[in-house]
Scaffold this motif. Structure first.
Motif, PDB file in Angstrom:
ATOM      1  N   UNK A  32      28.781   3.799 -33.050  1.00 41.59           N
ATOM      2  CA  UNK A  32      29.120   2.813 -33.232  1.00 41.59           C
ATOM      3  C   UNK A  32      29.269   1.789 -33.193  1.00 41.59           C
ATOM      4  N   UNK A  33      30.874   2.609 -31.865  1.00 43.73           N
ATOM      5  CA  UNK A  33      31.355   2.610 -30.820  1.00 43.73           C
ATOM      6  C   UNK A  33      30.266   2.213 -28.904  1.00 43.73           C
ATOM      7  N   UNK A  34      29.354   2.686 -29.054  1.00 50.34           N
ATOM      8  CA  UNK A  34      28.686   2.317 -28.525  1.00 50.34           C
ATOM      9  C   UNK A  34      27.654   0.824 -28.044  1.00 50.34           C
ATOM     10  N   UNK A  35      27.022   1.195 -29.676  1.00 50.22           N
ATOM     11  CA  UNK A  35      26.469  -0.286 -29.825  1.00 50.22           C
ATOM     12  C   UNK A  35      26.779  -1.346 -29.721  1.00 50.22           C
ATOM     13  N   UNK A  36      28.287  -1.506 -30.396  1.00 51.65           N
ATOM     14  CA  UNK A  36      28.822  -2.751 -30.099  1.00 51.65           C
ATOM     15  C   UNK A  36      29.843  -2.886 -28.349  1.00 51.65           C
ATOM     16  N   UNK A  37      30.032  -1.910 -28.015  1.00 49.23           N
ATOM     17  CA  UNK A  37      30.310  -2.539 -26.466  1.00 49.23           C
ATOM     18  C   UNK A  37      28.762  -2.740 -25.889  1.00 49.23           C
ATOM     19  N   UNK A  38      27.915  -2.275 -26.499  1.00 49.90           N
ATOM     20  CA  UNK A  38      26.620  -2.426 -25.643  1.00 49.90           C
ATOM     21  C   UNK A  38      26.475  -4.370 -26.428  1.00 49.90           C
TER      22      UNK A  38
END
Length: 485
Positions: A188-194
């Motif tokens: 989820x963090x990776x998606x928000x970062x992207x």
């Protein structure tokens, strides 16, 4: 490829945890190790909360369009990375493809509903009894939200708090369940970062509950603790939060009933019961825990239900034909086996035998069950269906309400008016007529009564949970005080 998923995400940086202890990420079907990572320490937790606090006021003042654009981009990325997310759900949480597809669908609806929240932060102008005064009520973000994600629907149930919290101007620190570090957290963090989320808006801390669990709740920065999980842990969190005057959003355990009345469409009820019991191996807070059937149609229903259940394929969740996958770990298997064995000793009858293969329990049906048996009174969270018989609808309601949970439920009847009347009598936050209990719509009030939790998720209810109201009055002309009359 593990990428950064085996790290902590703090203030926009992927870092190894600073604890000397480690966490192992295990595939529940074949029990292969996916990765091992350093656990988070109190120091990491403090850094995450501080990062969230440092940026929160700036994020709260960000234009509504920018908040909405972030969530729209998150939704788009999920579509683009759909197969990757599904594969992680399969290998990390034991999700079947059917369940993973459903989980992504409901998560997307939560995100799209949350994307409307920046424009729904409505205040009020109200009259005053004081001459020359005008009253304003402003709706503001709470601040920093601490979110504890579960392992059963990890992506959706974490996102169910993350998306609305961020949409309403809060920042978050997310602690995923140790069994689903990726799908409840770092993915989820990776998606928000992207998607371009500013540093500190979302932070993910993966650590042992024994090491940082209490500190996560007791830390002075978070204003709200959002938790989805067991009633036992939820009670502990509520006690700690209360001591520190923190608000909670708690969605806890369930012991949900599906009531089949004498006039029900038995074919429809059997299909409904099979889905509501065996979706994700019964590892859903809303899953049917007890099937209550009128004695006059009991045998006919059981025969139909058995035929439906016998068609459900159990096995490797990576096989798209599989309906029943593994339980999350062996401790769950042992717990369920114990409850089944004890209930059989107390008089329950085996209709379909509980075959066990590693963490896989094949679909199981027990009849002649009573409310005081472990398989009825305990939350099963597995693929075992207890069937109880009742004589009158009053008895069915008594059986339904006798236990301390009150999350979801269902009633099957051909008389819709009677169905609603029975639903009103079930002490539960949600009841579905001519359906099964596993329902979650992003715009509806989702939550339970009694030991099943506090507060509501979804729509305007979660918007209100993650915001606060401030009264500001303006005295437009000089006020006369009684001291100086």
């Amino acid at each position: 490829m593990v990428k950064n998923f085996a790290k902590q995400y703090i203030n926009g940086q992927w870092k190894d945890g600073s604890s000397e202890k480690t966490l192992k990420n295990i595939n529940p079907y074949n029990e292969d190790e996916i990765f091992e990572m350093n656990s988070a320490s109190d120091k990491d937790l403090d850094a995450a909360y501080q990062a969230a606090a440092d940026v929160q006021q700036t994020w709260a003042k960000t234009l509504p369009a920018e908040k909405q654009q972030l969530l729209d981009r998150v939704s788009q990325i999920i579509d683009e990375r759909k197969e990757e997310i599904i594969n992680w759900l399969v290998k990390e949480s034991g999700s079947t493809h059917i369940k993973a597809e459903l989980e992504l669908s409901v998560a997307q609806r939560i995100i799209k509903e949350s994307a409307s929240f920046p424009y729904r932060m409505k205040g009020q102008i109200m009259a005053s009894d004081i001459p020359g005064k005008e009253n304003f009520v402003y709706k503001n973000a709470k601040g920093v939200i601490g979110i504890i994600g579960p392992w059963n629907f990890p992506f959706h149930l974490s996102m169910r708090s993350v998306a609305p919290a961020i949409a309403t101007g809060n920042t978050v620190v997310l602690k995923p369940a140790s069994d689903t570090i990726v799908t409840a957290g770092t993915l989820i963090a990776d998606i928000f970062e992207e998607a371009g989320a500013p540093n500190g808006v979302i932070n993910v801390i993966a650590g042992r509950g024994s090491e940082i669990g209490d500190a996560f709740v007791q830390h002075p920065i978070p204003k709200v603790i959002s938790f989805t999980g067991s009633t036992e842990v939820g009670r502990h969190i509520a006690k700690q939060a209360g001591e520190h005057i923190k608000e909670t959003a708690l969605e806890l355990g369930g012991n949900n009933v599906l009531i089949v009345t004498e006039d029900a469409d038995l074919e429809a009820a059997a299909e409904s019961a099979a889905f509501g019991k065996f979706m994700h191996q019964g590892q859903i807070c809303m899953s049917i825990n007890r099937i209550l059937v009128n004695q006059n149609v009991h045998d006919s229903f059981v025969e139909l239900f058995k035929k439906k259940v016998e068609t459900l394929a159990a096995g490797d969740p990576s096989d798209e034909k599989t309906v029943i996958g593994p339980l999350i770990n062996n401790s769950q298997v042992e717990r369920i086996q114990s409850d089944v064995e004890e209930s059989i000793k107390q008089g329950a009858k085996i209709l379909i035998k509980p075959e066990v293969d590693g963490n896989l329990i094949h679909p199981t049906i027990l009849t002649n069950v009573t409310n005081d048996m472990p398989i009825a009174k305990n939350e099963i969270f597995g693929p075992v269906a207890p069937i109880l018989s009742f004589k009158t609808e009053e008895e069915a309601i008594r059986i339904a309400n006798e236990l301390p949970y009150g999350l979801s439920g269902a009633v099957h009847t051909s008389d819709l008016h009677k169905g609603v009347e029975l639903a009103q009598q079930i002490e539960s936050g949600m009841v579905h007529v001519n359906d099964q209990p596993v329902n979650d719509e992003a715009h509806m009030a989702f939550g339970g009564e009694k030991d099943s939790g506090l507060g509501r998720f979804g729509g305007e209810w979660v918007l209100n949970k993650f915001t606060t109201e401030k009264w500001i009055s303006v005295q437009k002309e000089r006020r006369q005080y009684p001291f100086f009359e």
